[in-house]
Design a protein around this motif. Structure first.
Motif, PDB file in Angstrom:
ATOM      1  N   GLY A 151     -12.231   7.046 -15.692  1.00 32.13           N
ATOM      2  CA  GLY A 151     -13.457   6.920 -16.454  1.00 32.13           C
ATOM      3  C   GLY A 151     -14.661   6.815 -15.559  1.00 32.13           C
ATOM      4  N   LEU A 152     -15.774   6.424 -16.174  1.00 34.32           N
ATOM      5  CA  LEU A 152     -17.044   6.271 -15.457  1.00 34.32           C
ATOM      6  C   LEU A 152     -17.303   4.780 -15.248  1.00 34.32           C
ATOM      7  CD1 LEU A 152     -19.784   7.356 -14.416  1.00 34.32           C
ATOM      8  CD2 LEU A 152     -20.598   7.236 -16.781  1.00 34.32           C
ATOM      9  N   VAL A 153     -17.638   4.412 -14.021  1.00 35.66           N
ATOM     10  CA  VAL A 153     -17.894   3.014 -13.697  1.00 35.66           C
ATOM     11  C   VAL A 153     -19.022   2.937 -12.683  1.00 35.66           C
ATOM     12  CG1 VAL A 153     -16.160   2.965 -11.857  1.00 35.66           C
ATOM     13  CG2 VAL A 153     -16.784   0.839 -13.020  1.00 35.66           C
ATOM     14  N   GLN A 154     -19.772   1.868 -12.705  1.00 35.97           N
ATOM     15  CA  GLN A 154     -20.834   1.675 -11.725  1.00 35.97           C
ATOM     16  C   GLN A 154     -20.261   1.210 -10.393  1.00 35.97           C
ATOM     17  OE1 GLN A 154     -23.714  -1.002 -13.516  1.00 35.97           O
ATOM     18  NE2 GLN A 154     -24.938   0.730 -14.213  1.00 35.97           N
ATOM     19  N   VAL A 158     -17.736   7.270 -10.065  1.00 36.32           N
ATOM     20  CA  VAL A 158     -18.425   6.030  -9.722  1.00 36.32           C
ATOM     21  C   VAL A 158     -19.900   6.352  -9.512  1.00 36.32           C
ATOM     22  CG1 VAL A 158     -18.520   4.041  -8.182  1.00 36.32           C
ATOM     23  CG2 VAL A 158     -16.330   5.209  -8.601  1.00 36.32           C
ATOM     24  N   SER A 159     -20.743   5.756 -10.324  1.00 34.20           N
ATOM     25  CA  SER A 159     -22.182   6.013 -10.228  1.00 34.20           C
ATOM     26  C   SER A 159     -22.845   4.984  -9.318  1.00 34.20           C
ATOM     27  CB  SER A 159     -22.815   5.971 -11.612  1.00 34.20           C
ATOM     28  OG  SER A 159     -22.675   4.678 -12.170  1.00 34.20           O
ATOM     29  N   ASN A 212     -10.813  -1.912  -7.015  1.00 39.03           N
ATOM     30  CA  ASN A 212     -11.926  -2.855  -7.059  1.00 39.03           C
ATOM     31  C   ASN A 212     -13.011  -2.417  -6.079  1.00 39.03           C
ATOM     32  OD1 ASN A 212     -10.432  -4.478  -8.864  1.00 39.03           O
ATOM     33  ND2 ASN A 212      -9.487  -5.591  -7.160  1.00 39.03           N
ATOM     34  N   GLY A 239     -17.809  -1.843  -9.449  1.00 39.15           N
ATOM     35  CA  GLY A 239     -16.936  -2.137 -10.571  1.00 39.15           C
ATOM     36  C   GLY A 239     -15.468  -1.894 -10.260  1.00 39.15           C
ATOM     37  N   SER A 240     -14.648  -2.034 -11.303  1.00 38.02           N
ATOM     38  CA  SER A 240     -13.200  -1.904 -11.164  1.00 38.02           C
ATOM     39  C   SER A 240     -12.621  -0.996 -12.237  1.00 38.02           C
ATOM     40  CB  SER A 240     -12.531  -3.281 -11.277  1.00 38.02           C
ATOM     41  OG  SER A 240     -12.956  -4.149 -10.262  1.00 38.02           O
ATOM     42  N   LEU A 241     -11.499  -0.379 -11.906  1.00 34.98           N
ATOM     43  CA  LEU A 241     -10.707   0.402 -12.849  1.00 34.98           C
ATOM     44  C   LEU A 241      -9.247   0.208 -12.487  1.00 34.98           C
ATOM     45  CD1 LEU A 241     -12.440   3.923 -13.156  1.00 34.98           C
ATOM     46  CD2 LEU A 241     -12.218   2.210 -14.973  1.00 34.98           C
ATOM     47  N   THR A 266     -15.317   8.757  -6.076  1.00 27.75           N
ATOM     48  CA  THR A 266     -15.322   9.720  -7.170  1.00 27.75           C
ATOM     49  C   THR A 266     -14.415  10.897  -6.852  1.00 27.75           C
ATOM     50  OG1 THR A 266     -17.559   9.117  -7.889  1.00 27.75           O
ATOM     51  CG2 THR A 266     -16.761  11.320  -8.481  1.00 27.75           C
ATOM     52  N   VAL A 309     -12.037   9.970 -12.060  1.00 30.26           N
ATOM     53  CA  VAL A 309     -12.732   8.706 -11.791  1.00 30.26           C
ATOM     54  C   VAL A 309     -14.113   9.049 -11.254  1.00 30.26           C
ATOM     55  CG1 VAL A 309     -12.803   6.642 -10.346  1.00 30.26           C
ATOM     56  CG2 VAL A 309     -10.636   7.390 -11.356  1.00 30.26           C
TER      57      VAL A 309
END
Length: 125
Positions: free
Chosen positions: A10-13, A123-124, A84, A16-18, A91, A121
């Motif tokens: 997904g998209l995460v800043q 990451v912004s 994490n 952040g974590s996934l 990305t 994945v």
């Protein structure tokens, strides 16, 4: 043979974590070494992390060491990648791979015969 399907991208800043999951079906999951790889646009598929078939030995790329954790739940036939402190350079499309073995783990793409379709994945910053 085993089939593997990734999920959890997904998209995460940044920061952040996934958690990625890789569900396996087919032959006995227990006797498979597993790995995570990633591929950014225009780049080669790179090693991220690997785990032995027992789940007791792990290995990480330097770029993710200390931030990512790979784990294998043989009872649930599932592989995980906890990510994490994500960075924009993380990305990529992340792939799960499996290889039957009685040895340890593998870190090169050609050492794996079974691959999932990948999960994106992003990451912004």
């Amino acid at each position: 043979q085993v089939q593997v399907v990734e999920s959890g991208g997904g998209l995460v800043q940044a920061g952040g974590s996934l958690r990625l999951s890789c569900a396996a079906s087919g032959r006995t999951f227990t006797r498979y070494a597993m790995g995570w790889f990633r591929q950014a646009p225009g780049k080669e598929r790179d090693f991220v992390a690997a785990v032995s078939w027992r789940g007791d030995s792990t290995y990480y790329a330097d770029s993710v060491k200390g931030r990512f954790t790979i784990s294998k739940d043989n009872a649930r036939n599932t592989l995980y990648l906890q990510m994490n402190s994500l960075k924009p350079e993380d990305t990529a499309v992340y792939y799960c791979a499996a290889q039957p073995t009685s040895l340890g783990y593998y870190t090169r793409p050609y050492e794996y015969n079974y691959w999932g379709q990948g999960t994106q994945v992003t990451v912004s910053s």
